[in-house]
Motif scaffolding. Sequence first.
Motif, PDB file in Angstrom:
ATOM      1  N   ALA A  92       0.855  -1.195   0.000  1.00  0.00           N
ATOM      2  CA  ALA A  92       0.000   0.000   0.000  1.00  0.00           C
ATOM      3  C   ALA A  92       0.883   1.234   0.000  1.00  0.00           C
ATOM      4  CB  ALA A  92      -0.903   0.019   1.235  1.00  0.00           C
ATOM      5  N   VAL A  93       0.248   2.386  -0.176  1.00  0.00           N
ATOM      6  CA  VAL A  93       0.911   3.655   0.107  1.00  0.00           C
ATOM      7  C   VAL A  93       0.662   3.954   1.580  1.00  0.00           C
ATOM      8  CG1 VAL A  93       0.996   6.115  -0.383  1.00  0.00           C
ATOM      9  CG2 VAL A  93       0.581   4.488  -2.247  1.00  0.00           C
ATOM     10  N   TYR A  94       1.720   4.225   2.305  1.00  0.00           N
ATOM     11  CA  TYR A  94       1.642   4.495   3.740  1.00  0.00           C
ATOM     12  C   TYR A  94       1.733   6.000   3.977  1.00  0.00           C
ATOM     13  CZ  TYR A  94       1.873  -0.421   4.917  1.00  0.00           C
ATOM     14  OH  TYR A  94       1.583  -1.752   5.047  1.00  0.00           O
ATOM     15  N   TYR A  95       0.788   6.495   4.772  1.00  0.00           N
ATOM     16  CA  TYR A  95       0.716   7.920   5.079  1.00  0.00           C
ATOM     17  C   TYR A  95       0.876   8.142   6.579  1.00  0.00           C
ATOM     18  CZ  TYR A  95      -1.593   8.230   0.502  1.00  0.00           C
ATOM     19  OH  TYR A  95      -1.900   8.146  -0.831  1.00  0.00           O
ATOM     20  N   CYS A  96       1.611   9.174   6.938  1.00  0.00           N
ATOM     21  CA  CYS A  96       1.606   9.568   8.343  1.00  0.00           C
ATOM     22  C   CYS A  96       0.659  10.756   8.502  1.00  0.00           C
ATOM     23  CB  CYS A  96       3.000   9.889   8.855  1.00  0.00           C
ATOM     24  SG  CYS A  96       3.705  11.418   8.294  1.00  0.00           S
ATOM     25  N   ALA A  97       0.147  10.905   9.704  1.00  0.00           N
ATOM     26  CA  ALA A  97      -0.823  11.946   9.992  1.00  0.00           C
ATOM     27  C   ALA A  97      -0.605  12.457  11.403  1.00  0.00           C
ATOM     28  CB  ALA A  97      -2.241  11.409   9.843  1.00  0.00           C
ATOM     29  N   ALA A  98      -1.016  13.703  11.623  1.00  0.00           N
ATOM     30  CA  ALA A  98      -0.853  14.314  12.943  1.00  0.00           C
ATOM     31  C   ALA A  98      -2.104  15.103  13.310  1.00  0.00           C
ATOM     32  CB  ALA A  98       0.362  15.237  12.950  1.00  0.00           C
ATOM     33  N   ASP A  99      -2.439  15.066  14.581  1.00  0.00           N
ATOM     34  CA  ASP A  99      -3.589  15.810  15.077  1.00  0.00           C
ATOM     35  C   ASP A  99      -3.433  15.970  16.585  1.00  0.00           C
ATOM     36  OD1 ASP A  99      -6.628  16.260  13.643  1.00  0.00           O
ATOM     37  OD2 ASP A  99      -6.470  16.532  15.803  1.00  0.00           O
ATOM     38  N   ARG A 100      -4.173  16.890  17.134  1.00  0.00           N
ATOM     39  CA  ARG A 100      -4.091  17.109  18.584  1.00  0.00           C
ATOM     40  C   ARG A 100      -4.694  15.940  19.363  1.00  0.00           C
ATOM     41  NH1 ARG A 100      -2.142  21.758  20.210  1.00  0.00           N
ATOM     42  NH2 ARG A 100      -2.095  23.541  18.794  1.00  0.00           N
ATOM     43  N   ARG A 101      -5.642  15.235  18.754  1.00  0.00           N
ATOM     44  CA  ARG A 101      -6.261  14.098  19.441  1.00  0.00           C
ATOM     45  C   ARG A 101      -5.926  12.802  18.711  1.00  0.00           C
ATOM     46  NH1 ARG A 101     -10.737  12.041  17.041  1.00  0.00           N
ATOM     47  NH2 ARG A 101     -11.527  13.186  15.230  1.00  0.00           N
ATOM     48  N   ILE A 102      -5.817  11.734  19.441  1.00  0.00           N
ATOM     49  CA  ILE A 102      -5.493  10.443  18.857  1.00  0.00           C
ATOM     50  C   ILE A 102      -6.777   9.758  18.398  1.00  0.00           C
ATOM     51  CG2 ILE A 102      -5.598   9.102  20.992  1.00  0.00           C
ATOM     52  CD1 ILE A 102      -2.993   7.702  20.012  1.00  0.00           C
ATOM     53  N   SER A 103      -6.712   9.092  17.266  1.00  0.00           N
ATOM     54  CA  SER A 103      -7.898   8.470  16.688  1.00  0.00           C
ATOM     55  C   SER A 103      -7.486   7.392  15.700  1.00  0.00           C
ATOM     56  CB  SER A 103      -8.739   9.527  15.966  1.00  0.00           C
ATOM     57  OG  SER A 103      -9.776   8.934  15.216  1.00  0.00           O
ATOM     58  N   ASP A 104      -8.387   6.453  15.450  1.00  0.00           N
ATOM     59  CA  ASP A 104      -8.123   5.449  14.417  1.00  0.00           C
ATOM     60  C   ASP A 104      -8.961   5.710  13.170  1.00  0.00           C
ATOM     61  OD1 ASP A 104     -10.145   2.666  15.733  1.00  0.00           O
ATOM     62  OD2 ASP A 104     -10.629   4.763  15.298  1.00  0.00           O
ATOM     63  N   THR A 105      -9.507   6.907  13.069  1.00  0.00           N
ATOM     64  CA  THR A 105     -10.257   7.294  11.883  1.00  0.00           C
ATOM     65  C   THR A 105      -9.473   8.351  11.115  1.00  0.00           C
ATOM     66  OG1 THR A 105     -11.494   8.940  13.136  1.00  0.00           O
ATOM     67  CG2 THR A 105     -12.478   6.771  12.905  1.00  0.00           C
ATOM     68  N   ALA A 106      -9.690   8.402   9.812  1.00  0.00           N
ATOM     69  CA  ALA A 106      -8.874   9.234   8.929  1.00  0.00           C
ATOM     70  C   ALA A 106      -9.325  10.688   8.902  1.00  0.00           C
ATOM     71  CB  ALA A 106      -8.900   8.649   7.519  1.00  0.00           C
ATOM     72  N   ASP A 107      -9.491  11.290  10.080  1.00  0.00           N
ATOM     73  CA  ASP A 107      -9.911  12.689  10.143  1.00  0.00           C
ATOM     74  C   ASP A 107      -8.825  13.545  10.785  1.00  0.00           C
ATOM     75  OD1 ASP A 107     -12.218  12.292  12.983  1.00  0.00           O
ATOM     76  OD2 ASP A 107     -10.184  11.574  12.611  1.00  0.00           O
ATOM     77  N   TYR A 108      -7.577  13.166  10.545  1.00  0.00           N
ATOM     78  CA  TYR A 108      -6.453  13.935  11.074  1.00  0.00           C
ATOM     79  C   TYR A 108      -6.288  15.238  10.307  1.00  0.00           C
ATOM     80  CZ  TYR A 108      -4.798  10.251  14.160  1.00  0.00           C
ATOM     81  OH  TYR A 108      -4.681   9.349  15.183  1.00  0.00           O
ATOM     82  N   ALA A 109      -5.765  16.250  10.978  1.00  0.00           N
ATOM     83  CA  ALA A 109      -5.646  17.575  10.377  1.00  0.00           C
ATOM     84  C   ALA A 109      -4.489  17.664   9.378  1.00  0.00           C
ATOM     85  CB  ALA A 109      -5.468  18.620  11.469  1.00  0.00           C
ATOM     86  N   TYR A 110      -3.419  16.936   9.641  1.00  0.00           N
ATOM     87  CA  TYR A 110      -2.215  17.061   8.815  1.00  0.00           C
ATOM     88  C   TYR A 110      -1.820  15.693   8.262  1.00  0.00           C
ATOM     89  CZ  TYR A 110      -1.990  21.508  11.231  1.00  0.00           C
ATOM     90  OH  TYR A 110      -2.296  22.741  11.741  1.00  0.00           O
ATOM     91  N   TRP A 111      -1.428  15.684   6.987  1.00  0.00           N
ATOM     92  CA  TRP A 111      -1.068  14.448   6.296  1.00  0.00           C
ATOM     93  C   TRP A 111       0.217  14.621   5.499  1.00  0.00           C
ATOM     94  CZ3 TRP A 111      -3.792   9.880   6.661  1.00  0.00           C
ATOM     95  CH2 TRP A 111      -5.038   9.945   7.298  1.00  0.00           C
TER      96      TRP A 111
END
Length: 121
Positions: A92-111
């Motif tokens: 797959a293509v692997y993406y890192c993401a960052a957000d103020r809150r931890i989550s397992d859903t793809a609604d992170y602010a930064y990618w």
Amino acid sequence: QVQLVESGGGSVQAGDSLRLSCAASGRNFRSYAKSWFRQDRGKEREFVAAINWSGGSRYYADSVKGRFTISRDNAKNTVYLQMNSLKPDDTAVYYCAADRRISDTADYAYWGQGTQVTVSS
């Protein structure tokens, strides 16, 4: 400008290991949760692993538990994904993401832009 830059992807054989890195710049992400997601062609983006700001809490998808390890070095503003015993299904293509809150859903602010991992049988 906020940037997350992944590196470390490549083409390997089943059973091999890879270590992905995600370096952050333009913002102090030390207090942010970091995660890895992946997306194969024709499939939805799926959660892989997440780590809170201190590294004290880590979460994994069932499909990678026991094989992948997420870690972070806040001094370097970098998060890592150590991938062992790779399988063709990990392609797959692997993406890192960052957000103020931890989550397992793809609604992170930064990618990040993503890095390709290909595992051959």
